[in-house]
Design a protein around this motif. Structure first.
Motif, PDB file in Angstrom:
ATOM      1  N   ASN A 132       0.808  -1.223   0.000  1.00  7.71           N
ATOM      2  CA  ASN A 132       0.000   0.000   0.000  1.00  7.71           C
ATOM      3  C   ASN A 132       0.839   1.270   0.000  1.00  7.71           C
ATOM      4  OD1 ASN A 132      -1.621  -2.191   1.826  1.00  7.71           O
ATOM      5  ND2 ASN A 132      -2.970  -1.083   0.447  1.00  7.71           N
ATOM      6  N   ASN A 133       2.110   1.163   0.401  1.00 15.27           N
ATOM      7  CA  ASN A 133       2.985   2.335   0.389  1.00 15.27           C
ATOM      8  C   ASN A 133       3.455   2.688  -1.016  1.00 15.27           C
ATOM      9  OD1 ASN A 133       2.971   2.729   3.221  1.00 15.27           O
ATOM     10  ND2 ASN A 133       4.482   1.100   3.461  1.00 15.27           N
TER      11      ASN A 133
ATOM     12  N   ASP B   4      -7.666   4.541   0.056  1.00 11.82           N
ATOM     13  CA  ASP B   4      -7.777   3.335   0.879  1.00 11.82           C
ATOM     14  C   ASP B   4      -8.284   2.200  -0.004  1.00 11.82           C
ATOM     15  OD1 ASP B   4      -8.009   1.400   2.791  1.00 11.82           O
ATOM     16  OD2 ASP B   4      -9.470   2.462   4.028  1.00 11.82           O
TER      17      ASP B   4
ATOM     18  N   ASP C 119      -7.109  -2.130  -1.374  1.00  7.71           N
ATOM     19  CA  ASP C 119      -6.232  -3.270  -1.156  1.00  7.71           C
ATOM     20  C   ASP C 119      -6.434  -4.264  -2.288  1.00  7.71           C
ATOM     21  OD1 ASP C 119      -4.276  -4.711   0.088  1.00  7.71           O
ATOM     22  OD2 ASP C 119      -5.360  -4.990   1.963  1.00  7.71           O
TER      23      ASP C 119
END
Length: 212
Positions: free
Chosen positions: A35-36, A58, A60
């Motif tokens: 996610n970074n 946000d 994933d």
């Protein structure tokens, strides 16, 4: 002469190997989104004058990747529609005195004319098939669920390479970019037609880390 000591982070970056592009260098298995190092945007045309781009902040994804047979790979993506960044610099409340929202980000996320996140708290893409179109390119088809409507969507995907960061104990990190264009009216969103284009371009770029 003054000595210069490089920070540990800089040393680590310099120690990271350059990415290799061959699929032969990739380990088969399950990968999770880093996610970074992942970016997901959507863009509409505003009044025929400009491309208006919004970031999802946000989301994933989980990927099962088979480098020997990329077309057998699969991916599942989940997105929180409540978490968006529009880079709106104006005084939203002054410009929208009748709005019940505190910011343009909140209005876009919650208003039933737009993402309607209070009612539909998740956007989801689940792949159903894939094809290779070149050594590092392909398409991924899947079911996109948005505003409670599920439709098939095909994404153009490019494999960008693999590397092994030393801080991940030799596990593979692989990178992809992907793009697609959807019709928002097909998902039941027809607000501000004429001001906002029906076509929405979606772009992703990100890295996936091999699971332990």
């Amino acid at each position: 002469m003054r000595s210069i000591i490089a920070p540990a982070a800089a040393i680590a970056i310099l120690a990271a190997p350059a990415a290799a592009q061959s699929l032969e260098d990739v380990a088969a298995g399950s990968y999770s989104l880093d996610n970074n190092h992942a970016f997901l945007t959507w863009t509409v045309v505003h009044n025929g004058l400009s491309d208006y781009t919004v970031n999802f902040t946000d989301f994933d994804a989980n990927l099962d990747f088979n480098p020997e047979d990329p077309a057998s790979s699969s991916i599942e993506v989940t997105i929180d529609p409540m978490e968006v960044e529009t880079n709106y610099p104006g005084d939203y409340k002054a410009g929208h005195p009748d709005s019940g929202f505190e910011s343009w980000n909140e209005a876009l996320a919650k208003d039933d004319r737009f993402l309607n996140g209070d009612e539909y708290g998740e956007i989801k893409f689940v792949s159903t098939g894939a094809e290779t179109t070149g050594d590092t390119t392909g398409t991924v088809t899947g079911d996109l669920t948005f505003l409670g409507v599920t439709k098939p969507v095909t994404m153009d995907v490019t494999y960008n390479g693999v590397t092994n960061y030393p801080w991940y104990d030799g596990r593979d990190t692989i990178g992809f970019t992907a793009t697609t264009t959807i019709s928002r009216s097909e998902f039941g969103q027809e607000s501000l037609a004429g001001m906002i284009s029906d076509e929405v371009m979606i772009e992703f770029s990100g890295e996936f880390l091999q699971d332990q």
